[in-house]
Design an enzyme around this catalytic site. Structure first.
Site, PDB file in Angstrom:
ATOM      1  N   GLU A 124      68.342   4.146  53.932  1.00 54.11           N
ATOM      2  CA  GLU A 124      67.651   5.341  53.461  1.00 54.11           C
ATOM      3  C   GLU A 124      68.100   5.606  52.023  1.00 54.11           C
ATOM      4  OE1 GLU A 124      68.271   8.973  55.684  1.00 54.11           O
ATOM      5  OE2 GLU A 124      66.703   9.977  54.568  1.00 54.11           O
ATOM      6  N   MET A 265      74.627   8.181  58.554  1.00 50.66           N
ATOM      7  CA  MET A 265      73.230   7.745  58.578  1.00 50.66           C
ATOM      8  C   MET A 265      72.771   7.471  60.003  1.00 50.66           C
ATOM      9  SD  MET A 265      70.534   7.131  56.893  1.00 50.66           S
ATOM     10  CE  MET A 265      69.046   6.687  57.771  1.00 50.66           C
ATOM     11  N   GLU A 266      71.576   7.978  60.310  1.00 53.15           N
ATOM     12  CA  GLU A 266      71.073   8.018  61.678  1.00 53.15           C
ATOM     13  C   GLU A 266      70.325   6.771  62.132  1.00 53.15           C
ATOM     14  OE1 GLU A 266      69.879   9.918  59.087  1.00 53.15           O
ATOM     15  OE2 GLU A 266      67.707  10.120  59.215  1.00 53.15           O
ATOM     16  N   ASN A 267      70.645   5.583  61.616  1.00 53.25           N
ATOM     17  CA  ASN A 267      69.961   4.363  62.054  1.00 53.25           C
ATOM     18  C   ASN A 267      69.830   4.336  63.575  1.00 53.25           C
ATOM     19  OD1 ASN A 267      70.540   3.385  59.296  1.00 53.25           O
ATOM     20  ND2 ASN A 267      72.626   3.298  60.110  1.00 53.25           N
ATOM     21  N   HIS A 299      74.700  16.002  64.234  1.00 51.34           N
ATOM     22  CA  HIS A 299      73.554  15.848  63.322  1.00 51.34           C
ATOM     23  C   HIS A 299      72.913  14.464  63.461  1.00 51.34           C
ATOM     24  CE1 HIS A 299      71.424  16.650  59.427  1.00 51.34           C
ATOM     25  NE2 HIS A 299      71.440  15.323  59.384  1.00 51.34           N
ATOM     26  N   GLU A 300      73.731  13.436  63.329  1.00 52.78           N
ATOM     27  CA  GLU A 300      73.161  12.076  63.363  1.00 52.78           C
ATOM     28  C   GLU A 300      72.592  11.774  64.742  1.00 52.78           C
ATOM     29  OE1 GLU A 300      72.777  11.057  60.478  1.00 52.78           O
ATOM     30  OE2 GLU A 300      74.314  12.292  59.524  1.00 52.78           O
TER      31      GLU A 300
HETATM   32  N1  SER Z   1      69.727  10.826  56.612  1.00 54.97           N
HETATM   33  C1  SER Z   1      71.123  11.057  56.342  1.00 54.97           C
HETATM   34  C2  SER Z   1      71.480  12.349  57.012  1.00 54.97           C
HETATM   35  O1  SER Z   1      71.272  13.392  56.497  1.00 54.97           O
HETATM   36  C3  SER Z   1      71.386  11.076  54.888  1.00 54.97           C
HETATM   37  O2  SER Z   1      72.528  11.767  54.531  1.00 54.97           O
HETATM   38  O3  SER Z   1      71.867  12.357  58.126  1.00 54.97           O
HETATM   39 ZN    ZN Z   2      70.178  14.127  58.382  1.00 56.57          ZN
END
Ligand code: SER
Ligand code: ZN
Length: 635
Positions: A124, A265-267, A299-300
């Site tokens: 991203e 990062m949310e891969n 969050h992720e």
């Molecule tokens: N997509 C990522 C996040 O916010 C970038 O920091 O979790």
């Molecule tokens: Zn995010």
């Protein structure tokens, strides 16, 4: 950073001409010359503008191209300004592209790079084009199968989704094959290969399946991932309970690395984290370290549904996934906090962060709407406005429709767009339709920058027993922006009587009162609301729970602040009142220092100290809440 200087405009969005249904990637991982073989099944879209199939590429060495198994002819494609364009793809077509890349020389930490000799990716927003030629835009969603070949010293080989096979190649190197059953955009691709240790556990999901949870770190950190694992389990459970959203993979992996541009990062299925949001050493970690880990892990993980299952149509819609996921993360962290007043501590901190970091962004030269209209470098738009103000905009839906209404709206959004790419307008429309509301004016929150000011005046008519609330909203005109329009602002209010009790709120024309906290929906510059049956002296509690990302403005005397700080049933506003009282006290104290001869001017300090003492000794409030609100205001 790349030196592309072209400005991209939201209004110029065009759907892609082709879909990539599947992509098969084979990586021969060698630090300075990795070979990437990509085979895509490309399908022309109905109603496309042209037959040109356009792929992005950056810092790649092209080795070969095959079309339907045949070496391609040079007149079938062209290279133009970093793009690889096939002139005419009219039928479903298999395209194989072999590229060579140099992860060791990649110091941008975007694409495939080395961190402490481990292979790591970050794609991203536009890093995948540094791995292979691909339509590197979030509205092209493909199903990925990934094969990794790596030197035999490489202990761990990971990619998105589920593990299909692994073993040793005839030449002694290792391999692993991964398949992700969910279509995803290229920015969610990830691979990790190297020397890691793993902390693993299992979780029973609400669909009776069991998922494997793994946290990978560099050797030596074995004991520092206990908290992170606990947070991950809590996050999985919370999303099930609060929103009915279940983990959709056989396993969920987190990898911690020391070289990472973002927080995490949310891969899909393979989150990659900056190590500071995973590792906690019992001996030195502070409460805020633990809280930050909980928030970022949450969050992720929450992105799995809000970001991965439904993604963004283009990068202008970044707040669609980020604002929503920050909001979900805030709600999660708050729900983990036990008592009511402890939960409010999270809200107080989030609002403080918004005011200290986002409000200045909104009032300075960098002011931009949560959904920008143009960018020249998307990486510069990962801002407090897109994330934190975006979360406040999402929270306003919950303030208007309640937790149940919000949940219905979210479910409707996910139902409509699962497996595809959506826009902020799609989200707003799903919320509106699920709740039978007209949110057309609410759209302005997405296009208008700047922090609105809501000024409120009240008047009590003792003989008529009416209490009139007059609101005036003002929005500053920003340079280069059209004249701002009045926004739809949910203003949560309560009214305290002179005994400090919340009174039932009955608006003129209503047969009966409706609750003690109500949301007034502002939609014009100036509006008046009249409450009836107000028979004792009232005091307004304004913007309860910080119901909108605005500057609330109401004149309150010192006595009124004392009264609210002691009595407001809304614990957020109690903290607000006390903070204002602190500011008055500090002001007064400074003045006292200047003119000590006036002995009568000691009363503000006395007011401050007396209230301080009362809150400090209030056993009904959690210690965390008391500690938080008794702090002095920051600069
Ligand atoms: N997509 C990522 C996040 O916010 C970038 O920091 O979790
Ligand atoms: Zn995010």
């Amino acid at each position: 950073m790349s030196n592309r200087q072209t400005v991209v405009y939201r209004k110029d969005y065009k759907a892609p001409n082709h879909d990539v249904e599947t992509i098969n990637l084979v990586f021969d991982l060698i630090p300075d010359r990795t070979i990437v073989t990509s085979t895509m099944h490309v399908v022309p879209r109905e109603g496309r503008e042209s037959d040109e199939f356009e792929l992005n590429g950056e810092s790649l060495q092209l080795v070969s191209i095959k079309i339907n198994g045949q070496p391609s002819l040079t007149n079938q494609y062209a290279m133009n300004a970093g793009k690889l364009i096939f002139h005419s793809i009219k039928e479903p077509t298999d395209i194989e592209i072999v590229t060579r890349i140099n992860p060791k020389a990649n110091l941008e930490l975007s694409g495939l790079y080395l961190s402490n000799n481990n292979f790591i990716t970050q794609c991203e927003a536009e890093g995948f084009r540094r791995i292979t030629y691909f339509p590197d835009r979030p509205d092209v969603l493909a199903k990925y199968t990934v094969t990794l070949h790596a030197p035999k010293e490489c202990k761990v080989l990971l990619s998105n989704g589920n593990l299909v096979d692994q073993g040793v190649l005839p030449d002694g190197r290792k391999y692993a094959i991964w398949h992700d059953p969910f279509p995803k955009p290229s920015y969610l691709f990830a691979l990790v290969a190297g020397n890691f240790t793993v902390n693993e556990d299992k979780i029973e999901l609400n669909n009776d399946k069991t998922a494997l949870l793994q946290i990978y770190t560099e050797p030596g950190n074995e004991n520092k991932t206990v908290h992170a694992m606990d947070c991950l389990k809590k996050a999985i459970r919370w999303d099930e309970v609060r929103y009915g959203l279940t983990l959709d993979l056989e396993r969920f992996m987190i990898v911690a690395t020391n070289d990472f541009n973002m927080g995490a990062m949310e891969n899909k299925g393979l989150n990659i984290f900056n190590a500071k949001y995973v590792l906690a050493d019992d001996r030195v970690a502070t409460d805020s370290d633990y809280a930050a880990i909980e928030s970022v892990i949450g969050h992720e993980y929450f992105h799995n549904w809000t970001g991965d299952r439904v993604t963004c149509r283009d990068w202008f819609q970044l707040s669609l996934k980020e604002g929503l996921t920050v909001f979900r993360e805030q709600e999660f962290a708050s729900d983990m906090l036990g008592s009511e007043s402890a939960k409010v501590v999270k809200r107080i901190k989030d609002v403080r962060a918004l005011r200290t970091a986002q409000f200045p962004e909104d009032s300075g030269p960098m002011a931009h709407p949560i959904r920008p209209d143009s960018y020249s470098e998307i990486n510069n738009f990962y801002t407090m406005t897109v994330y934190e103000k975006g979360a406040e905009v999402v929270r306003m839906y919950q303030t208007m429709f309640g937790k149940e209404g919000f949940k219905k709206g979210l479910a409707e959004y996910l139902r409509r767009y699962d497996g595809s790419a959506a826009t902020c307008d799609d989200f707003r429309t799903a919320m509106a339709e699920a709740n039978d509301a007209d949110l057309s004016q609410f759209a302005l929150w997405y296009s208008q920058a700047g922090t609105p000011r809501v000024s409120v005046k009240t008047q009590w008519d003792e003989s008529k027993k009416t209490f009139t609330i007059t609101t005036r909203q003002s929005n500053r005109t920003l340079p280069g922006q059209p004249k701002p329009q009045p926004l739809m602002i949910p203003l949560a209010v309560g009214v305290l009587n002179d005994k400090g009790e919340d009174i039932p709120l009955q608006l003129e024309g209503e047969p009966l009162p409706v609750g003690t906290t109500r949301v007034l929906l502002l939609n014009q510059d100036v509006q008046t609301w009249t409450l009836v049956n107000v028979d004792r002296r009232p005091l307004l509690s304004l913007g309860r729970g910080f119901s909108a990302p605005v500057i609330f403005d109401m004149d309150l005397t010192r006595d009124q602040l004392v009264f609210l700080a002691k009595n407001d049933s809304d614990l957020f506003n109690r903290a607000e009142a006390f903070e204002k009282l602190s500011i008055l006290a500090i002001d007064a104290f400074i003045q006292e220092l200047r003119k000590t001869q006036n002995a009568n001017s000691l009363s503000p300090m006395e007011a401050y100290l007396a209230t301080f003492e009362e809150i400090l000794n209030d056993e009904r409030l959690s210690p965390a809440y008391r500690a938080e609100i008794l702090k002095l205001p920051s600069e």
